[in-house]
Design a protein around this motif. Structure first.
Motif, PDB file in Angstrom:
ATOM      1  N   ASP A  92      58.907  98.629 -24.035  1.00  0.00           N
ATOM      2  CA  ASP A  92      58.299  99.029 -25.306  1.00  0.00           C
ATOM      3  C   ASP A  92      56.784  98.823 -25.301  1.00  0.00           C
ATOM      4  OD1 ASP A  92      60.823  99.627 -26.321  1.00  0.00           O
ATOM      5  OD2 ASP A  92      61.097  97.562 -27.025  1.00  0.00           O
ATOM      6  N   GLY A  93      56.229  98.397 -24.177  1.00  0.00           N
ATOM      7  CA  GLY A  93      54.798  98.158 -24.102  1.00  0.00           C
ATOM      8  C   GLY A  93      54.374  96.811 -24.653  1.00  0.00           C
ATOM      9  N   GLN A  94      55.346  96.003 -25.080  1.00  0.00           N
ATOM     10  CA  GLN A  94      55.037  94.673 -25.610  1.00  0.00           C
ATOM     11  C   GLN A  94      54.889  93.689 -24.456  1.00  0.00           C
ATOM     12  OE1 GLN A  94      54.483  93.996 -28.883  1.00  0.00           O
ATOM     13  NE2 GLN A  94      54.658  96.216 -29.095  1.00  0.00           N
ATOM     14  N   PRO A  95      53.947  92.743 -24.544  1.00  0.00           N
ATOM     15  CA  PRO A  95      53.806  91.761 -23.472  1.00  0.00           C
ATOM     16  C   PRO A  95      55.071  90.924 -23.338  1.00  0.00           C
ATOM     17  CG  PRO A  95      52.050  91.530 -25.095  1.00  0.00           C
ATOM     18  CD  PRO A  95      53.005  92.554 -25.607  1.00  0.00           C
ATOM     19  N   VAL A  96      55.413  90.607 -22.111  1.00  0.00           N
ATOM     20  CA  VAL A  96      56.567  89.762 -21.843  1.00  0.00           C
ATOM     21  C   VAL A  96      56.140  88.315 -22.042  1.00  0.00           C
ATOM     22  CG1 VAL A  96      58.218  89.018 -20.101  1.00  0.00           C
ATOM     23  CG2 VAL A  96      57.512  91.414 -20.207  1.00  0.00           C
ATOM     24  N   GLN A  97      56.913  87.565 -22.806  1.00  0.00           N
ATOM     25  CA  GLN A  97      56.574  86.160 -23.028  1.00  0.00           C
ATOM     26  C   GLN A  97      56.955  85.339 -21.811  1.00  0.00           C
ATOM     27  OE1 GLN A  97      58.082  84.420 -26.610  1.00  0.00           O
ATOM     28  NE2 GLN A  97      57.556  82.375 -25.973  1.00  0.00           N
ATOM     29  N   GLN A  98      56.005  84.553 -21.332  1.00  0.00           N
ATOM     30  CA  GLN A  98      56.267  83.699 -20.192  1.00  0.00           C
ATOM     31  C   GLN A  98      56.772  82.345 -20.667  1.00  0.00           C
ATOM     32  OE1 GLN A  98      52.982  85.186 -20.370  1.00  0.00           O
ATOM     33  NE2 GLN A  98      53.997  86.909 -19.404  1.00  0.00           N
ATOM     34  N   SER A  99      57.493  81.711 -19.771  1.00  0.00           N
ATOM     35  CA  SER A  99      57.933  80.357 -20.005  1.00  0.00           C
ATOM     36  C   SER A  99      57.336  79.506 -18.890  1.00  0.00           C
ATOM     37  CB  SER A  99      59.457  80.300 -19.964  1.00  0.00           C
ATOM     38  OG  SER A  99      59.899  78.965 -20.029  1.00  0.00           O
ATOM     39  N   ILE A 100      56.611  78.478 -19.249  1.00  0.00           N
ATOM     40  CA  ILE A 100      55.993  77.623 -18.246  1.00  0.00           C
ATOM     41  C   ILE A 100      57.032  76.649 -17.729  1.00  0.00           C
ATOM     42  CG2 ILE A 100      54.235  75.868 -17.832  1.00  0.00           C
ATOM     43  CD1 ILE A 100      52.500  77.356 -19.864  1.00  0.00           C
ATOM     44  N   SER A 101      57.223  76.652 -16.414  1.00  0.00           N
ATOM     45  CA  SER A 101      58.232  75.789 -15.825  1.00  0.00           C
ATOM     46  C   SER A 101      57.643  74.510 -15.244  1.00  0.00           C
ATOM     47  CB  SER A 101      59.005  76.539 -14.734  1.00  0.00           C
ATOM     48  OG  SER A 101      58.118  76.993 -13.726  1.00  0.00           O
ATOM     49  N   ARG A 102      56.405  74.577 -14.747  1.00  0.00           N
ATOM     50  CA  ARG A 102      55.834  73.401 -14.092  1.00  0.00           C
ATOM     51  C   ARG A 102      54.315  73.474 -14.118  1.00  0.00           C
ATOM     52  NH1 ARG A 102      57.368  74.235  -8.946  1.00  0.00           N
ATOM     53  NH2 ARG A 102      55.362  74.178  -7.944  1.00  0.00           N
ATOM     54  N   LEU A 103      53.686  72.316 -14.201  1.00  0.00           N
ATOM     55  CA  LEU A 103      52.237  72.180 -14.086  1.00  0.00           C
ATOM     56  C   LEU A 103      51.943  71.231 -12.946  1.00  0.00           C
ATOM     57  CD1 LEU A 103      51.270  71.462 -17.811  1.00  0.00           C
ATOM     58  CD2 LEU A 103      51.109  73.644 -16.640  1.00  0.00           C
ATOM     59  N   GLU A 104      50.935  71.541 -12.162  1.00  0.00           N
ATOM     60  CA  GLU A 104      50.478  70.651 -11.095  1.00  0.00           C
ATOM     61  C   GLU A 104      48.997  70.405 -11.320  1.00  0.00           C
ATOM     62  OE1 GLU A 104      52.347  69.310  -8.659  1.00  0.00           O
ATOM     63  OE2 GLU A 104      54.177  70.387  -9.196  1.00  0.00           O
ATOM     64  N   ALA A 105      48.633  69.185 -11.665  1.00  0.00           N
ATOM     65  CA  ALA A 105      47.230  68.813 -11.857  1.00  0.00           C
ATOM     66  C   ALA A 105      46.782  68.056 -10.614  1.00  0.00           C
ATOM     67  CB  ALA A 105      47.073  67.944 -13.105  1.00  0.00           C
ATOM     68  N   LYS A 106      45.639  68.435 -10.082  1.00  0.00           N
ATOM     69  CA  LYS A 106      45.165  67.849  -8.825  1.00  0.00           C
ATOM     70  C   LYS A 106      43.724  67.397  -8.969  1.00  0.00           C
ATOM     71  CE  LYS A 106      48.558  69.901  -6.166  1.00  0.00           C
ATOM     72  NZ  LYS A 106      49.611  69.000  -5.886  1.00  0.00           N
ATOM     73  N   GLY A 107      43.435  66.222  -8.405  1.00  0.00           N
ATOM     74  CA  GLY A 107      42.069  65.732  -8.327  1.00  0.00           C
ATOM     75  C   GLY A 107      41.553  65.068  -9.589  1.00  0.00           C
ATOM     76  N   ASP A 108      41.422  63.758  -9.553  1.00  0.00           N
ATOM     77  CA  ASP A 108      40.857  62.992 -10.672  1.00  0.00           C
ATOM     78  C   ASP A 108      41.521  63.343 -11.999  1.00  0.00           C
ATOM     79  OD1 ASP A 108      39.007  61.770  -8.933  1.00  0.00           O
ATOM     80  OD2 ASP A 108      37.629  63.463  -9.163  1.00  0.00           O
ATOM     81  N   VAL A 109      42.843  63.206 -12.049  1.00  0.00           N
ATOM     82  CA  VAL A 109      43.607  63.561 -13.245  1.00  0.00           C
ATOM     83  C   VAL A 109      43.452  62.481 -14.308  1.00  0.00           C
ATOM     84  CG1 VAL A 109      45.918  64.066 -14.149  1.00  0.00           C
ATOM     85  CG2 VAL A 109      45.269  64.843 -11.855  1.00  0.00           C
ATOM     86  N   LEU A 110      43.184  62.917 -15.532  1.00  0.00           N
ATOM     87  CA  LEU A 110      43.075  62.024 -16.681  1.00  0.00           C
ATOM     88  C   LEU A 110      43.846  62.647 -17.826  1.00  0.00           C
ATOM     89  CD1 LEU A 110      40.152  60.079 -18.080  1.00  0.00           C
ATOM     90  CD2 LEU A 110      41.207  61.761 -19.568  1.00  0.00           C
ATOM     91  N   VAL A 111      44.755  61.879 -18.426  1.00  0.00           N
ATOM     92  CA  VAL A 111      45.478  62.306 -19.617  1.00  0.00           C
ATOM     93  C   VAL A 111      45.164  61.284 -20.695  1.00  0.00           C
ATOM     94  CG1 VAL A 111      47.733  62.773 -20.647  1.00  0.00           C
ATOM     95  CG2 VAL A 111      47.338  63.325 -18.241  1.00  0.00           C
ATOM     96  N   SER A 112      44.686  61.761 -21.851  1.00  0.00           N
ATOM     97  CA  SER A 112      44.346  60.822 -22.924  1.00  0.00           C
ATOM     98  C   SER A 112      44.846  61.339 -24.258  1.00  0.00           C
ATOM     99  CB  SER A 112      42.828  60.593 -22.987  1.00  0.00           C
ATOM    100  OG  SER A 112      42.164  61.793 -23.308  1.00  0.00           O
ATOM    101  N   SER A 113      45.179  60.395 -25.126  1.00  0.00           N
ATOM    102  CA  SER A 113      45.605  60.693 -26.485  1.00  0.00           C
ATOM    103  C   SER A 113      45.366  59.449 -27.325  1.00  0.00           C
ATOM    104  CB  SER A 113      47.081  61.080 -26.501  1.00  0.00           C
ATOM    105  OG  SER A 113      47.479  61.411 -27.813  1.00  0.00           O
ATOM    106  N   LYS A 114      44.573  59.602 -28.352  1.00  0.00           N
ATOM    107  CA  LYS A 114      44.176  58.477 -29.203  1.00  0.00           C
ATOM    108  C   LYS A 114      43.605  57.359 -28.344  1.00  0.00           C
ATOM    109  CE  LYS A 114      47.128  59.675 -33.024  1.00  0.00           C
ATOM    110  NZ  LYS A 114      47.990  59.251 -34.068  1.00  0.00           N
ATOM    111  N   ASP A 115      44.191  56.165 -28.368  1.00  0.00           N
ATOM    112  CA  ASP A 115      43.625  55.049 -27.596  1.00  0.00           C
ATOM    113  C   ASP A 115      44.312  54.858 -26.251  1.00  0.00           C
ATOM    114  OD1 ASP A 115      46.048  54.051 -28.516  1.00  0.00           O
ATOM    115  OD2 ASP A 115      45.260  52.047 -28.922  1.00  0.00           O
ATOM    116  N   GLN A 116      45.064  55.848 -25.790  1.00  0.00           N
ATOM    117  CA  GLN A 116      45.792  55.748 -24.529  1.00  0.00           C
ATOM    118  C   GLN A 116      45.153  56.633 -23.471  1.00  0.00           C
ATOM    119  OE1 GLN A 116      49.756  56.869 -25.523  1.00  0.00           O
ATOM    120  NE2 GLN A 116      50.184  54.939 -26.556  1.00  0.00           N
ATOM    121  N   VAL A 117      45.074  56.115 -22.241  1.00  0.00           N
ATOM    122  CA  VAL A 117      44.499  56.862 -21.124  1.00  0.00           C
ATOM    123  C   VAL A 117      45.340  56.592 -19.883  1.00  0.00           C
ATOM    124  CG1 VAL A 117      42.472  57.202 -19.663  1.00  0.00           C
ATOM    125  CG2 VAL A 117      42.169  56.683 -22.092  1.00  0.00           C
TER     126      VAL A 117
END
Length: 189
Positions: A92-117
């Motif tokens: 129908d010309g509509q974009p196909v919705q993707q589903s993210i299965s995996r993420l790979e973060a590389k090199g000096d990874v930092l995850v932070s939220s509020k006071d957590q790192v």
């Protein structure tokens, strides 16, 4: 390329999430909610984006910063693996919705939220199994003045269970270390 980037960005907003915390915080809360909060938009910034539709991946590189609400992920490179197609859309010309299965973060990874790192060399986020694995010579989690250090962190996002170990090879073995300040983890409601 612009349409592919727009479709990919929309799928990220719908499939990814860095959730805020509504309960007493623990060390694993820095990762809580990846893939579960669709209410806040996600912004991804990087020096480069390469979409490999044939491999069903998108590679962000060069000081990658992902933000949603109060949460942030930083890395030198982020590879997003998805199912579905970013090309042309459906019949129908509509974009196909993707589903993210995996993420790979590389090199000096930092995850932070509020006071957590949380920091490490690399991190893998399995969206289907709801498991995060962060590795490095020194994986550090901190919440305010409290710090825990090891080499491999595994977090089950569904159960909140976190395991940190210091396993290594040869002379590169060590011990998990933790520093807790008295009364620092009390729930402040």
């Amino acid at each position: 390329m612009i349409n592919r980037m727009r479709i990919f960005s929309l799928s990220c907003i719908m499939a990814l999430g860095l959730a805020g915390m509504a309960h007493a915080q623990t060390f694993s809360d820095s990762f809580a909610g990846f893939g579960s909060d669709n209410k806040e938009p996600i912004e991804i910034e990087a020096a480069n984006l390469q979409v490999r539709d044939k491999d069903k991946s998108a590679i962000f590189s060069g000081n990658v910063v992902v933000t949603q609400g109060e949460a942030k992920l930083e890395a030198q490179r982020l590879i997003v693996f998805y199912s579905g197609s970013m090309a042309n859309g459906n019949a129908d010309g509509q974009p196909v919705q993707q589903s993210i299965s995996r993420l790979e973060a590389k090199g000096d990874v930092l995850v932070s939220s509020k006071d957590q790192v949380a920091t490490g060399d690399d991190a893998s986020f399995d969206m289907e199994k709801q498991v995060v694995v962060m590795t490095g010579k020194r994986v550090t989690l901190s919440q305010g003045p409290n710090v825990i250090v090891g080499k491999r962190l595994v977090i089950n996002l569904e159960t909140g269970k976190a395991n940190l170990d210091s396993s290594g090879t040869g002379s590169n073995t060590g011990r998990v270390r933790m520093l807790l300040q008295p009364n620092s983890l009390e729930n402040k409601n």
